[in-house]
Write an enzyme that holds these catalytic residues in place. Structure first.
Site: not given
Ligand code: SAH
Length: 211
Positions: A50
């Site tokens: 993000s």
């Molecule tokens: N906060 C993160 C950004 C993550 S993007 C950072 O600082 O990099 C969103 C993330 O959510 C991705 O890595 C994706 O794989 C994860 N995600 C998607 N669905 C999910 C689920 N059901 N449980 C856990 N993680 C999930």
């Protein structure tokens, strides 16, 4: 970068945490040059980190304090978790922890390595489906999702203590970037208060029933 993010809704502690975490360590080589621009960046596996302003806003809404235990759904590259770890650490012996669930095993392994190399021992990463939360370390003082969902998973809300908060992008997870709102829930003894904090864009949450 951080100096440009000052705003009414942003907690100064969140800005300090943003200043402390080396964002360039969390983005792949060719994008590291853009690490201090206020925009989302790719982190592999079709996922994005993000924009720093969104991380700062979410930390402010979460209102965590030193010693708190926090549940994160969506570790990604681990950047947001590291910022949260700065906020819960404090100097106290009973420093809080960040318990983060990541759906993608490769992203989880890479984040775990990176966080330990950078000394973020307070962040714990588990591979799994965040729809179930992480019950072993509940109750949490706060929880947040970094992927968008039409409905905040019940298990996540249930794992937050009374008086705790949940922050999540809520909205259409069918289109890649549907209309989403940043929502804060405050868990009360007898009911949940819900506030809207504006439009956001997050990658959709995967898994869940029937997926
Ligand atoms: N906060 C993160 C950004 C993550 S993007 C950072 O600082 O990099 C969103 C993330 O959510 C991705 O890595 C994706 O794989 C994860 N995600 C998607 N669905 C999910 C689920 N059901 N449980 C856990 N993680 C999930």
């Amino acid at each position: 970068m951080v100096d440009r993010l000052r705003g009414r809704e942003i907690d100064p502690a969140a800005l300090d945490a943003l200043r402390t975490v080396p964002r360039h360590e969390f983005v792949p080589g060719r994008d590291a040059g853009a690490a201090y621009a206020d925009r989302p960046l790719p982190i592999g596996g079709d996922q994005t980190i993000s924009a720093p302003s969104v991380v700062a806003l979410m930390c402010s809404l979460l209102a965590v304090a030193p010693g708190d235990d926090v549940l994160e759904i969506g570790t990604g590259c681990g950047y947001h978790a590291a910022v949260t770890a700065e906020l819960v650490a404090g100097d106290r012996a009973d420093a809080g922890g960040v318990y983060s669930v990541e759906y993608d095993p490769e992203l989880a392994a890479a984040a775990r390595d990176r966080l330990s190399r950078l000394g973020y021992d307070a962040v714990h990463v588990r591979v799994g489906d965040g729809h179930e939360g992480w019950s072993e370390h509940a109750p949490y003082d706060a929880a947040y999702l970094t992927c968008a969902t039409p409905e905040i998973p019940e298990a996540v809300v249930d794992q937050v203590r009374a008086g705790g908060r949940v922050v999540a992008p809520v909205g259409d997870a069918v289109g890649r970037f549907g209309g989403q709102r940043l929502v804060r829930l405050t868990v009360g003894e007898d009911g949940i208060e819900r506030e809207d904090h504006g439009g956001v864009r997050f990658v959709p949450m995967r898994g869940g029933e029937g997926d």
